[in-house]
Design a protein around this motif. Structure first.
Motif, mmCIF file in Angstrom:
data_model
loop_
_atom_site.group_PDB
_atom_site.id
_atom_site.type_symbol
_atom_site.label_atom_id
_atom_site.label_comp_id
_atom_site.label_asym_id
_atom_site.label_seq_id
_atom_site.Cartn_x
_atom_site.Cartn_y
_atom_site.Cartn_z
ATOM 1 N N CYS A 64 25.235 -20.756 -4.986
ATOM 2 C CA CYS A 64 25.177 -22.119 -4.458
ATOM 3 C C CYS A 64 24.885 -22.987 -5.669
ATOM 4 O O CYS A 64 23.787 -22.940 -6.212
ATOM 5 N N CYS B 293 22.061 -25.838 -4.721
ATOM 6 C CA CYS B 293 20.657 -25.492 -4.465
ATOM 7 C C CYS B 293 20.539 -23.991 -4.259
ATOM 8 O O CYS B 293 20.573 -23.249 -5.228
ATOM 9 N N SER B 294 20.403 -23.547 -3.007
ATOM 10 C CA SER B 294 20.180 -22.116 -2.799
ATOM 11 C C SER B 294 20.732 -21.658 -1.459
ATOM 12 O O SER B 294 20.182 -20.751 -0.842
ATOM 13 N N CYS B 295 21.830 -22.274 -0.974
ATOM 14 C CA CYS B 295 22.396 -21.896 0.317
ATOM 15 C C CYS B 295 22.796 -20.421 0.282
ATOM 16 O O CYS B 295 23.374 -19.949 -0.695
HETATM 17 FE FE FE Z 1 22.408 -24.697 -1.420
#
Ligand code: FE
Length: 210
Positions: free
Chosen positions: A112, A115-117
């Motif tokens: 991602c 961010c951190s999906c």
């Molecule tokens: Fe994300």
């Protein structure tokens, strides 16, 4: 006719360190509890679920079924969320999951960049390195080098690497290739070979006896 869109606004002050992020999370949690939006018990329960109950062992079951059942594999690749739901796997952050299959010609990796999906229902919470800017930015520019240098995974030059950028709307996970020499294995035994990293695309499944 075309319209131009301005980029989304960037918060004035982005948190810098993990400590700062943790402090902000704590502050948000306190406010939500104070205002009655959430309870301490609900927060604790949610943390417990994602720490102990939901994790890559669920994704491993999905992969093992796809390796064992070609019709399920087709359904998984057509719509991962509904195929996982058949196995009772789904929920938060997994509403629109997409499974991408590795083949002899293509190796897939997920990231991602924003961010951190991450597909929580099949993989649990993301590892810390998945959130690091170094992984997020470099994986899209130099995936072969990152896989080699950071994960010890050598993808042959003849194999194309596809990097899938997850978002809040779409969350990808990798369906790795079934290892050689696993012909007689049950679904449960096969699930034991599937690692978290193989479903992110930064590793391979274990071989029998490995
Ligand atoms: Fe994300």
């Amino acid at each position: 006719m075309t319209t131009t869109q301005s980029p989304p606004p960037v918060p004035a002050s982005l948190p810098r360190s993990e400590e700062e992020i943790a402090a902000r999370v704590k502050a948000l949690e306190s406010i939500m509890i104070e205002k009655g939006i959430m309870t301490t018990e609900a927060v604790d329960r949610l943390a417990e679920i994602y720490e102990n109950e939901v994790g890559p062992h669920l994704g491993a079951k999905v992969v093992a079924r796809a390796w064992s059942d070609p019709a399920f594999r087709d359904r998984l690749l057509a719509n991962a969320s509904t195929a996982c739901a058949e196995m009772g796997i789904g929920g938060l952050q997994g509403e629109d999951m997409v499974a991408v299959a590795n083949t002899g010609a293509v190796h897939n990796v997920i990231v991602c960049t924003l961010c951190s999906c991450y597909p929580w229902p099949v993989l649990g919470l993301p590892p810390n390195w998945y959130k690091y800017p170094a992984y997020r930015s470099r994986m899209v520019r130099a995936p072969r080098a990152v896989l080699h240098e950071n994960f010890g995974l050598d993808v042959p030059e003849s194999v194309e690497i596809r990097v899938w950028d997850s978002s809040a709307e779409l969350r990808y996970f990798v369906l790795p290739q079934r290892p050689e020499g696993t012909g007689g294995m049950s679904e449960e035994q096969l699930a034991g070979l599937v690692t978290r990293d193989s479903m992110i695309g930064v590793g391979r499944p274990r071989r029998p006896g490995e």
